[in-house]
Motif scaffolding. Structure first.
Motif, PDB file in Angstrom:
ATOM      1  N   THR A   1      -6.937  24.497 -46.261  1.00  0.00           N
ATOM      2  CA  THR A   1      -6.278  24.992 -44.792  1.00  0.00           C
ATOM      3  C   THR A   1      -6.683  26.258 -43.983  1.00  0.00           C
ATOM      4  N   ARG A   2      -7.315  26.504 -43.248  1.00  0.00           N
ATOM      5  CA  ARG A   2      -8.054  27.867 -42.648  1.00  0.00           C
ATOM      6  C   ARG A   2      -5.889  29.093 -43.235  1.00  0.00           C
ATOM      7  N   ALA A   3      -5.124  28.288 -42.638  1.00  0.00           N
ATOM      8  CA  ALA A   3      -4.021  29.129 -41.668  1.00  0.00           C
ATOM      9  C   ALA A   3      -3.833  29.367 -43.568  1.00  0.00           C
ATOM     10  N   ASP A   4      -3.043  28.726 -45.167  1.00  0.00           N
ATOM     11  CA  ASP A   4      -3.426  29.374 -46.513  1.00  0.00           C
ATOM     12  C   ASP A   4      -4.607  30.069 -46.598  1.00  0.00           C
ATOM     13  N   ALA A   5      -5.251  30.403 -46.595  1.00  0.00           N
ATOM     14  CA  ALA A   5      -6.378  31.123 -47.022  1.00  0.00           C
ATOM     15  C   ALA A   5      -5.933  32.354 -46.219  1.00  0.00           C
ATOM     16  N   GLU A   6      -6.056  32.505 -44.549  1.00  0.00           N
ATOM     17  CA  GLU A   6      -5.785  33.359 -43.943  1.00  0.00           C
ATOM     18  C   GLU A   6      -4.381  34.026 -44.861  1.00  0.00           C
ATOM     19  N   GLU A   7      -3.441  33.649 -44.930  1.00  0.00           N
ATOM     20  CA  GLU A   7      -2.356  34.003 -45.854  1.00  0.00           C
ATOM     21  C   GLU A   7      -2.218  34.406 -46.857  1.00  0.00           C
ATOM     22  N   LEU A   8      -3.894  33.886 -47.711  1.00  0.00           N
ATOM     23  CA  LEU A   8      -3.509  34.479 -48.914  1.00  0.00           C
ATOM     24  C   LEU A   8      -3.874  36.218 -48.725  1.00  0.00           C
TER      25      LEU A   8
END
Length: 446
Positions: A226-233
Protein backbone atom coordinates in the motif's frame (compact mmCIF):
# COMPACT_ATOMS: atom_id res chain seq x y z
CA UNK A 1 60.76 -32.03 -3.42
CA UNK A 2 58.83 -28.97 -2.20
CA UNK A 3 55.05 -28.69 -2.57
CA UNK A 4 53.95 -25.54 -4.37
CA UNK A 5 50.53 -24.05 -3.58
CA UNK A 6 48.67 -21.31 -5.45
CA UNK A 7 45.59 -19.31 -4.47
CA UNK A 8 43.69 -16.40 -6.02
CA UNK A 9 41.65 -13.46 -4.79
CA UNK A 10 40.87 -9.77 -4.87
CA UNK A 11 42.06 -9.13 -1.29
CA UNK A 12 40.24 -5.82 -1.06
CA UNK A 13 40.13 -4.28 2.44
CA UNK A 14 42.58 -6.95 3.64
CA UNK A 15 41.36 -8.37 6.95
CA UNK A 16 41.74 -11.27 9.36
CA UNK A 17 39.57 -13.52 7.20
CA UNK A 18 42.06 -13.13 4.35
CA UNK A 19 44.95 -13.83 6.72
CA UNK A 20 43.42 -17.06 7.97
CA UNK A 21 42.65 -18.25 4.46
CA UNK A 22 46.24 -17.60 3.38
CA UNK A 23 47.54 -19.35 6.51
CA UNK A 24 45.50 -22.44 5.63
CA UNK A 25 46.71 -22.35 2.04
CA UNK A 26 50.34 -21.98 3.12
CA UNK A 27 49.99 -24.93 5.52
CA UNK A 28 49.22 -27.19 2.56
CA UNK A 29 52.76 -26.97 1.19
CA UNK A 30 56.19 -25.38 1.30
CA UNK A 31 55.82 -22.46 -1.12
CA UNK A 32 52.73 -20.23 -1.49
CA UNK A 33 51.98 -18.23 -4.63
CA UNK A 34 49.22 -15.63 -4.24
CA UNK A 35 47.56 -14.21 -7.36
CA UNK A 36 45.84 -10.84 -6.96
CA UNK A 37 43.19 -9.94 -9.53
CA UNK A 38 43.37 -6.75 -11.57
CA UNK A 39 40.54 -4.20 -11.63
CA UNK A 40 39.72 -5.07 -15.23
CA UNK A 41 39.54 -8.80 -14.57
CA UNK A 42 37.37 -8.24 -11.49
CA UNK A 43 35.02 -6.26 -13.68
CA UNK A 44 34.80 -8.98 -16.34
CA UNK A 45 33.95 -11.62 -13.73
CA UNK A 46 31.26 -9.47 -12.16
CA UNK A 47 33.07 -8.35 -9.01
CA UNK A 48 31.67 -5.03 -7.78
CA UNK A 49 32.60 -2.30 -5.32
CA UNK A 50 36.36 -2.95 -5.13
CA UNK A 51 37.67 0.01 -3.16
CA UNK A 52 41.47 -0.35 -3.16
CA UNK A 53 43.87 -0.12 -6.08
CA UNK A 54 45.73 -3.17 -7.37
CA UNK A 55 49.00 -1.88 -5.89
CA UNK A 56 47.40 -1.37 -2.47
CA UNK A 57 45.97 -4.88 -2.52
CA UNK A 58 49.29 -6.41 -3.57
CA UNK A 59 51.08 -4.46 -0.84
CA UNK A 60 48.67 -5.75 1.81
CA UNK A 61 49.24 -9.36 0.76
CA UNK A 62 53.01 -8.86 0.81
CA UNK A 63 52.86 -7.23 4.24
CA UNK A 64 51.10 -10.30 5.65
CA UNK A 65 54.37 -12.22 5.24
CA UNK A 66 52.47 -15.31 4.08
CA UNK A 67 53.10 -15.14 0.35
CA UNK A 68 56.39 -16.45 -1.00
CA UNK A 69 55.49 -14.97 -4.38
CA UNK A 70 52.78 -12.56 -5.53
CA UNK A 71 51.57 -12.55 -9.11
CA UNK A 72 48.76 -10.75 -10.96
CA UNK A 73 45.67 -12.42 -12.45
CA UNK A 74 44.61 -10.57 -15.59
CA UNK A 75 42.39 -12.80 -17.73
CA UNK A 76 39.98 -15.74 -17.81
CA UNK A 77 41.79 -19.05 -18.18
CA UNK A 78 45.02 -17.76 -16.64
CA UNK A 79 44.81 -20.25 -13.76
CA UNK A 80 45.59 -23.17 -16.09
CA UNK A 81 48.64 -21.40 -17.49
CA UNK A 82 49.85 -20.31 -14.04
CA UNK A 83 49.60 -23.83 -12.62
CA UNK A 84 51.75 -25.19 -15.43
CA UNK A 85 54.16 -22.26 -15.58
CA UNK A 86 54.95 -22.28 -11.84
CA UNK A 87 54.88 -26.07 -11.37
CA UNK A 88 51.99 -25.87 -8.92
CA UNK A 89 50.97 -28.99 -6.97
CA UNK A 90 47.90 -27.66 -5.12
CA UNK A 91 45.28 -25.07 -6.08
CA UNK A 92 43.56 -23.73 -2.93
CA UNK A 93 40.45 -21.56 -2.77
CA UNK A 94 37.69 -20.75 -0.29
CA UNK A 95 34.87 -23.26 0.14
CA UNK A 96 32.29 -20.72 -1.04
CA UNK A 97 33.57 -21.66 -4.52
CA UNK A 98 32.97 -25.37 -3.91
CA UNK A 99 32.93 -27.27 -7.21
CA UNK A 100 33.66 -24.21 -9.33
CA UNK A 101 37.27 -25.15 -9.99
CA UNK A 102 37.05 -28.93 -10.18
CA UNK A 103 38.25 -28.71 -13.79
CA UNK A 104 41.71 -27.82 -12.46
CA UNK A 105 42.05 -31.37 -11.08
CA UNK A 106 43.39 -32.22 -14.53
CA UNK A 107 46.44 -30.06 -13.74
CA UNK A 108 46.95 -30.30 -9.96
CA UNK A 109 45.16 -31.14 -6.72
CA UNK A 110 42.25 -28.83 -5.88
CA UNK A 111 41.54 -28.03 -2.23
CA UNK A 112 38.55 -26.01 -1.00
CA UNK A 113 39.32 -24.28 2.29
CA UNK A 114 36.59 -23.82 4.89
CA UNK A 115 35.38 -20.25 5.30
CA UNK A 116 36.53 -18.57 8.50
CA UNK A 117 33.48 -18.48 10.77
CA UNK A 118 35.27 -17.38 13.91
CA UNK A 119 36.50 -13.99 12.72
CA UNK A 120 35.26 -11.20 14.96
CA UNK A 121 32.65 -9.04 13.26
CA UNK A 122 33.98 -6.03 15.14
CA UNK A 123 37.44 -6.82 13.85
CA UNK A 124 36.18 -7.15 10.28
CA UNK A 125 34.41 -3.81 10.52
CA UNK A 126 37.38 -2.06 12.09
CA UNK A 127 39.87 -3.51 9.60
CA UNK A 128 38.28 -2.15 6.48
CA UNK A 129 34.74 -0.88 6.85
CA UNK A 130 33.13 -4.26 6.17
CA UNK A 131 29.34 -4.02 6.10
CA UNK A 132 27.86 -6.81 8.23
CA UNK A 133 24.53 -8.02 6.88
CA UNK A 134 21.98 -10.30 8.51
CA UNK A 135 19.40 -12.14 6.41
CA UNK A 136 15.76 -12.31 7.46
CA UNK A 137 14.29 -15.33 5.70
CA UNK A 138 15.78 -18.53 4.36
CA UNK A 139 13.92 -19.17 1.09
CA UNK A 140 14.99 -19.28 -2.56
CA UNK A 141 15.79 -15.60 -3.01
CA UNK A 142 17.76 -15.46 0.26
CA UNK A 143 19.93 -18.35 -0.92
CA UNK A 144 20.64 -16.61 -4.20
CA UNK A 145 21.44 -13.36 -2.44
CA UNK A 146 24.09 -14.92 -0.17
CA UNK A 147 25.75 -16.51 -3.20
CA UNK A 148 25.82 -13.13 -4.96
CA UNK A 149 27.33 -11.20 -2.03
CA UNK A 150 30.70 -12.84 -2.58
CA UNK A 151 30.95 -10.71 -5.73
CA UNK A 152 30.56 -7.46 -3.76
CA UNK A 153 33.66 -6.23 -2.01
CA UNK A 154 33.31 -4.93 1.53
CA UNK A 155 30.14 -6.86 2.41
CA UNK A 156 29.86 -9.90 4.68
CA UNK A 157 26.73 -11.93 5.40
CA UNK A 158 27.09 -12.80 9.06
CA UNK A 159 23.92 -14.60 10.09
CA UNK A 160 20.32 -15.49 9.41
CA UNK A 161 16.94 -15.56 11.13
CA UNK A 162 13.93 -17.55 9.99
CA UNK A 163 10.55 -18.27 11.50
CA UNK A 164 11.71 -21.86 11.88
CA UNK A 165 14.99 -22.17 13.77
CA UNK A 166 15.81 -25.44 12.03
CA UNK A 167 15.57 -23.71 8.64
CA UNK A 168 17.80 -20.90 9.85
CA UNK A 169 20.42 -23.35 11.10
CA UNK A 170 20.36 -25.33 7.86
CA UNK A 171 20.75 -22.08 5.92
CA UNK A 172 23.66 -20.94 8.11
CA UNK A 173 25.38 -24.32 7.73
CA UNK A 174 24.91 -24.38 3.95
CA UNK A 175 26.40 -20.92 3.52
CA UNK A 176 28.94 -21.19 6.36
CA UNK A 177 27.51 -18.18 8.19
CA UNK A 178 28.69 -17.23 11.65
CA UNK A 179 25.33 -17.75 13.37
CA UNK A 180 21.66 -18.68 13.08
CA UNK A 181 19.75 -16.28 15.32
CA UNK A 182 17.05 -17.55 17.66
CA UNK A 183 15.23 -14.21 17.46
CA UNK A 184 15.14 -11.10 15.33
CA UNK A 185 16.52 -9.12 18.27
CA UNK A 186 19.51 -11.45 18.47
CA UNK A 187 20.24 -10.97 14.77
CA UNK A 188 19.88 -7.19 14.90
CA UNK A 189 22.39 -7.02 17.76
CA UNK A 190 25.08 -8.59 15.57
CA UNK A 191 24.78 -6.71 12.25
CA UNK A 192 24.84 -3.28 10.64
CA UNK A 193 22.11 -3.96 8.10
CA UNK A 194 19.52 -6.52 7.10
CA UNK A 195 18.37 -8.09 3.86
CA UNK A 196 14.66 -8.73 4.16
CA UNK A 197 13.54 -11.79 2.19
CA UNK A 198 10.46 -12.96 4.06
CA UNK A 199 6.90 -13.25 2.62
CA UNK A 200 5.44 -10.01 1.24
CA UNK A 201 2.99 -9.40 4.06
CA UNK A 202 5.77 -9.35 6.67
CA UNK A 203 7.99 -6.75 5.01
CA UNK A 204 6.53 -3.65 6.62
CA UNK A 205 6.64 -4.82 10.24
CA UNK A 206 10.12 -6.33 9.98
CA UNK A 207 11.49 -3.23 8.24
CA UNK A 208 9.99 -1.10 11.02
CA UNK A 209 11.66 -3.24 13.67
CA UNK A 210 15.05 -3.19 11.97
CA UNK A 211 15.07 0.58 11.38
CA UNK A 212 13.93 1.26 14.95
CA UNK A 213 17.08 -0.60 16.00
CA UNK A 214 19.16 1.68 13.79
CA UNK A 215 19.81 -0.89 11.05
CA UNK A 216 19.88 -0.21 7.33
CA UNK A 217 17.34 -2.22 5.32
CA UNK A 218 17.53 -3.78 1.87
CA UNK A 219 14.01 -5.12 1.35
CA UNK A 220 12.91 -7.54 -1.35
CA UNK A 221 10.13 -6.36 -3.63
CA UNK A 222 7.45 -5.41 -3.06
CA UNK A 223 8.58 -3.15 -0.25
CA UNK A 224 4.92 -2.64 0.67
CA UNK A 225 1.52 -3.43 -0.76
CA UNK A 226 0.00 0.00 0.00
CA UNK A 227 1.03 3.59 -0.51
CA UNK A 228 0.55 4.43 3.17
CA UNK A 229 2.89 1.67 4.32
CA UNK A 230 5.58 2.65 1.81
CA UNK A 231 5.37 6.30 2.83
CA UNK A 232 5.60 5.35 6.49
CA UNK A 233 8.71 3.23 5.95
CA UNK A 234 10.59 5.96 4.13
CA UNK A 235 9.60 8.44 6.83
CA UNK A 236 11.00 6.06 9.43
CA UNK A 237 14.22 5.68 7.46
CA UNK A 238 14.65 9.44 7.50
CA UNK A 239 13.78 9.63 11.19
CA UNK A 240 16.32 6.95 12.17
CA UNK A 241 18.91 8.14 9.61
CA UNK A 242 19.28 4.77 7.94
CA UNK A 243 19.23 3.63 4.33
CA UNK A 244 16.08 1.92 3.08
CA UNK A 245 16.29 0.45 -0.41
CA UNK A 246 13.79 -1.69 -2.29
CA UNK A 247 15.56 -4.66 -3.85
CA UNK A 248 14.27 -4.52 -7.42
CA UNK A 249 17.47 -5.81 -9.02
CA UNK A 250 16.62 -4.53 -12.50
CA UNK A 251 16.81 -0.91 -11.34
CA UNK A 252 20.50 -1.27 -10.54
CA UNK A 253 21.69 -3.26 -13.56
CA UNK A 254 23.88 -1.44 -16.12
CA UNK A 255 21.81 -2.38 -19.18
CA UNK A 256 18.50 -1.21 -17.76
CA UNK A 257 19.99 2.08 -16.56
CA UNK A 258 21.43 2.72 -20.02
CA UNK A 259 18.14 1.83 -21.73
CA UNK A 260 16.27 4.35 -19.59
CA UNK A 261 18.89 7.00 -20.34
CA UNK A 262 18.67 6.38 -24.10
CA UNK A 263 14.86 6.48 -24.05
CA UNK A 264 14.68 9.67 -22.00
CA UNK A 265 17.45 11.42 -23.90
CA UNK A 266 15.08 12.23 -26.75
CA UNK A 267 16.77 9.93 -29.24
CA UNK A 268 13.44 8.20 -30.00
CA UNK A 269 11.48 11.43 -29.61
CA UNK A 270 8.91 11.91 -26.87
CA UNK A 271 7.96 8.66 -25.15
CA UNK A 272 4.24 8.05 -25.69
CA UNK A 273 3.80 4.43 -24.65
CA UNK A 274 5.49 1.75 -22.55
CA UNK A 275 4.45 -1.92 -22.57
CA UNK A 276 6.20 -4.38 -20.25
CA UNK A 277 5.45 -8.06 -19.58
CA UNK A 278 6.79 -10.46 -16.96
CA UNK A 279 5.35 -13.95 -16.48
CA UNK A 280 6.49 -17.20 -14.93
CA UNK A 281 4.60 -20.43 -14.28
CA UNK A 282 4.12 -21.30 -10.61
CA UNK A 283 2.55 -24.62 -9.59
CA UNK A 284 2.76 -24.34 -5.79
CA UNK A 285 3.94 -22.11 -2.97
CA UNK A 286 3.10 -18.87 -1.22
CA UNK A 287 2.67 -17.05 -4.57
CA UNK A 288 -0.66 -18.88 -5.01
CA UNK A 289 -1.96 -18.23 -1.50
CA UNK A 290 -4.17 -15.40 -0.24
CA UNK A 291 -4.02 -12.73 1.01
CA UNK A 292 -0.61 -11.59 -0.26
CA UNK A 293 0.05 -13.88 -3.21
CA UNK A 294 -0.91 -13.42 -6.83
CA UNK A 295 0.59 -12.23 -10.09
CA UNK A 296 0.40 -8.54 -9.18
CA UNK A 297 2.02 -8.76 -5.76
CA UNK A 298 4.61 -11.26 -6.96
CA UNK A 299 5.74 -9.71 -10.25
CA UNK A 300 4.26 -6.27 -10.92
CA UNK A 301 7.16 -4.44 -9.28
CA UNK A 302 9.34 -5.17 -12.32
CA UNK A 303 7.15 -3.81 -15.15
CA UNK A 304 5.96 -0.96 -12.95
CA UNK A 305 9.61 -0.04 -12.38
CA UNK A 306 10.01 0.34 -16.14
CA UNK A 307 6.85 2.44 -16.37
CA UNK A 308 7.79 4.91 -13.63
CA UNK A 309 11.44 5.19 -14.71
CA UNK A 310 10.41 5.93 -18.30
CA UNK A 311 7.27 8.02 -17.74
CA UNK A 312 7.59 9.25 -14.16
CA UNK A 313 5.24 9.05 -11.20
CA UNK A 314 2.66 11.53 -12.46
CA UNK A 315 0.11 9.04 -13.75
CA UNK A 316 -3.53 10.13 -13.61
CA UNK A 317 -5.41 6.82 -13.76
CA UNK A 318 -4.96 3.14 -12.93
CA UNK A 319 -7.19 0.46 -14.48
CA UNK A 320 -6.60 -3.26 -13.99
CA UNK A 321 -8.08 -6.58 -15.06
CA UNK A 322 -7.22 -9.89 -13.42
CA UNK A 323 -7.82 -13.51 -14.29
CA UNK A 324 -8.66 -15.56 -11.19
CA UNK A 325 -9.82 -19.03 -12.23
CA UNK A 326 -12.42 -20.93 -10.22
CA UNK A 327 -10.78 -22.41 -7.14
CA UNK A 328 -7.78 -20.06 -7.25
CA UNK A 329 -7.18 -17.86 -4.21
CA UNK A 330 -5.35 -15.14 -6.15
CA UNK A 331 -4.95 -13.63 -9.61
CA UNK A 332 -2.90 -15.76 -11.98
CA UNK A 333 -2.68 -13.19 -14.79
CA UNK A 334 -3.26 -9.44 -14.68
CA UNK A 335 -2.99 -6.36 -16.83
CA UNK A 336 -2.44 -2.91 -15.33
CA UNK A 337 -3.04 0.12 -17.55
CA UNK A 338 -1.76 3.58 -16.59
CA UNK A 339 -2.79 6.88 -18.12
CA UNK A 340 -0.41 9.84 -18.11
CA UNK A 341 -1.14 13.37 -19.39
CA UNK A 342 0.74 12.64 -22.62
CA UNK A 343 1.30 8.88 -22.60
CA UNK A 344 -0.21 5.47 -21.88
CA UNK A 345 1.40 2.40 -20.39
CA UNK A 346 0.63 -1.23 -19.73
CA UNK A 347 2.09 -3.86 -17.40
CA UNK A 348 1.20 -7.53 -17.81
CA UNK A 349 2.11 -10.13 -15.19
CA UNK A 350 1.31 -13.80 -14.79
CA UNK A 351 2.06 -16.78 -12.57
CA UNK A 352 -0.39 -19.10 -14.31
CA UNK A 353 -0.18 -17.81 -17.86
CA UNK A 354 2.95 -17.61 -20.01
CA UNK A 355 3.56 -14.73 -22.44
CA UNK A 356 6.48 -13.12 -24.25
CA UNK A 357 8.42 -11.18 -21.62
CA UNK A 358 9.54 -8.18 -23.64
CA UNK A 359 9.56 -4.41 -23.19
CA UNK A 360 8.60 -1.88 -25.88
CA UNK A 361 9.11 1.87 -25.44
CA UNK A 362 7.33 3.79 -28.19
CA UNK A 363 8.37 7.32 -29.11
CA UNK A 364 7.48 9.94 -31.69
CA UNK A 365 10.69 9.28 -33.72
CA UNK A 366 11.32 5.61 -33.05
CA UNK A 367 11.06 2.91 -30.41
CA UNK A 368 13.19 0.80 -28.12
CA UNK A 369 12.79 -2.96 -28.05
CA UNK A 370 14.16 -5.06 -25.19
CA UNK A 371 13.70 -8.82 -25.72
CA UNK A 372 12.82 -11.31 -23.01
CA UNK A 373 13.90 -11.41 -20.30
CA UNK A 374 14.00 -7.61 -20.37
CA UNK A 375 14.32 -7.41 -16.55
CA UNK A 376 17.80 -8.89 -17.01
CA UNK A 377 18.72 -6.33 -19.65
CA UNK A 378 21.75 -7.47 -21.62
CA UNK A 379 20.71 -6.18 -25.03
CA UNK A 380 18.30 -3.69 -26.55
CA UNK A 381 17.69 -1.99 -29.87
CA UNK A 382 16.67 1.53 -30.81
CA UNK A 383 14.63 1.17 -34.01
CA UNK A 384 13.57 3.89 -36.44
CA UNK A 385 11.52 4.41 -39.58
CA UNK A 386 14.74 4.09 -41.59
CA UNK A 387 16.38 0.79 -40.53
CA UNK A 388 19.73 2.30 -41.41
CA UNK A 389 19.42 4.45 -38.29
CA UNK A 390 18.87 1.48 -35.96
CA UNK A 391 21.30 1.02 -33.07
CA UNK A 392 22.09 -2.04 -30.97
CA UNK A 393 23.34 -1.94 -27.39
CA UNK A 394 25.00 -4.77 -25.43
CA UNK A 395 25.64 -4.96 -21.68
CA UNK A 396 26.63 -7.44 -19.00
CA UNK A 397 24.13 -8.86 -16.54
CA UNK A 398 26.15 -10.98 -14.15
CA UNK A 399 24.77 -13.89 -12.16
CA UNK A 400 21.27 -13.45 -10.77
CA UNK A 401 21.75 -9.67 -10.73
CA UNK A 402 21.35 -9.37 -6.96
CA UNK A 403 24.95 -8.21 -6.66
CA UNK A 404 23.95 -4.90 -8.29
CA UNK A 405 21.42 -4.04 -5.59
CA UNK A 406 23.79 -5.15 -2.82
CA UNK A 407 26.60 -3.01 -4.25
CA UNK A 408 24.30 0.02 -4.47
CA UNK A 409 23.06 -0.56 -0.91
CA UNK A 410 26.61 -0.77 0.45
CA UNK A 411 27.64 2.33 -1.50
CA UNK A 412 24.74 4.38 -0.10
CA UNK A 413 25.65 3.39 3.45
CA UNK A 414 29.37 4.01 2.99
CA UNK A 415 28.81 7.43 1.42
CA UNK A 416 26.04 8.37 3.86
CA UNK A 417 23.65 8.95 0.97
CA UNK A 418 20.02 8.32 1.93
CA UNK A 419 18.63 7.76 -1.55
CA UNK A 420 19.70 6.23 -4.86
CA UNK A 421 18.87 7.97 -8.14
CA UNK A 422 18.55 4.48 -9.61
CA UNK A 423 15.42 3.89 -7.52
CA UNK A 424 14.13 6.89 -5.62
CA UNK A 425 11.79 6.66 -2.64
CA UNK A 426 9.11 8.47 -4.64
CA UNK A 427 9.32 5.74 -7.30
CA UNK A 428 9.05 2.93 -4.75
CA UNK A 429 6.06 4.68 -3.21
CA UNK A 430 4.43 5.07 -6.63
CA UNK A 431 4.95 1.37 -7.36
CA UNK A 432 3.31 0.45 -4.03
CA UNK A 433 0.41 2.79 -4.77
CA UNK A 434 -0.18 1.29 -8.22
CA UNK A 435 -0.02 -2.25 -6.80
CA UNK A 436 -2.55 -1.27 -4.16
CA UNK A 437 -4.93 0.27 -6.68
CA UNK A 438 -4.56 -2.62 -9.13
CA UNK A 439 -5.25 -5.25 -6.49
CA UNK A 440 -8.12 -3.36 -4.90
CA UNK A 441 -10.06 -2.29 -7.99
CA UNK A 442 -9.29 -5.02 -10.53
CA UNK A 443 -12.03 -6.27 -12.80
CA UNK A 444 -12.04 -10.01 -12.06
CA UNK A 445 -12.34 -12.53 -14.88
CA UNK A 446 -13.06 -16.18 -14.30
Amino acid sequence: MSTRVITYGTYDLFHEGHVRLLERAKALGDYLIVAVTTDNYDSTRGKLNVRQSLMERIHNVQQSGLADQVIIEEYEGQKINDIQRYGVDIFAIGSDWLGKFDYLNDYCKVVYLDRTKGVSSTQLRDEGGILRIGVLGSGRIANRMVDEVRFVSGVSVEGVWSRQQSSAQAFADAHELRFAAASIEDLLAEVDAVYLATPHGTHVELARQAMAAGKHVLCEKPLALTRADAEELYALAEQHQVVLLEAIKTAFSPGFQRMVAVARSGSIGQVRSVDATFTKLVSSGRELAAPDGGAISELASYPLLALVKLLGTGYTRVVSSSLQPEGAEVDTFSRIDLTYPHAIASARVGIGVKAEGDLVVAGTRGYIYVPAPWWKTEYFEARFEDPGDDKKYYFKFDGDGLRYEVAEFASLIRNETPESFKLRSSESIAIAAIIEAARTDATLLR
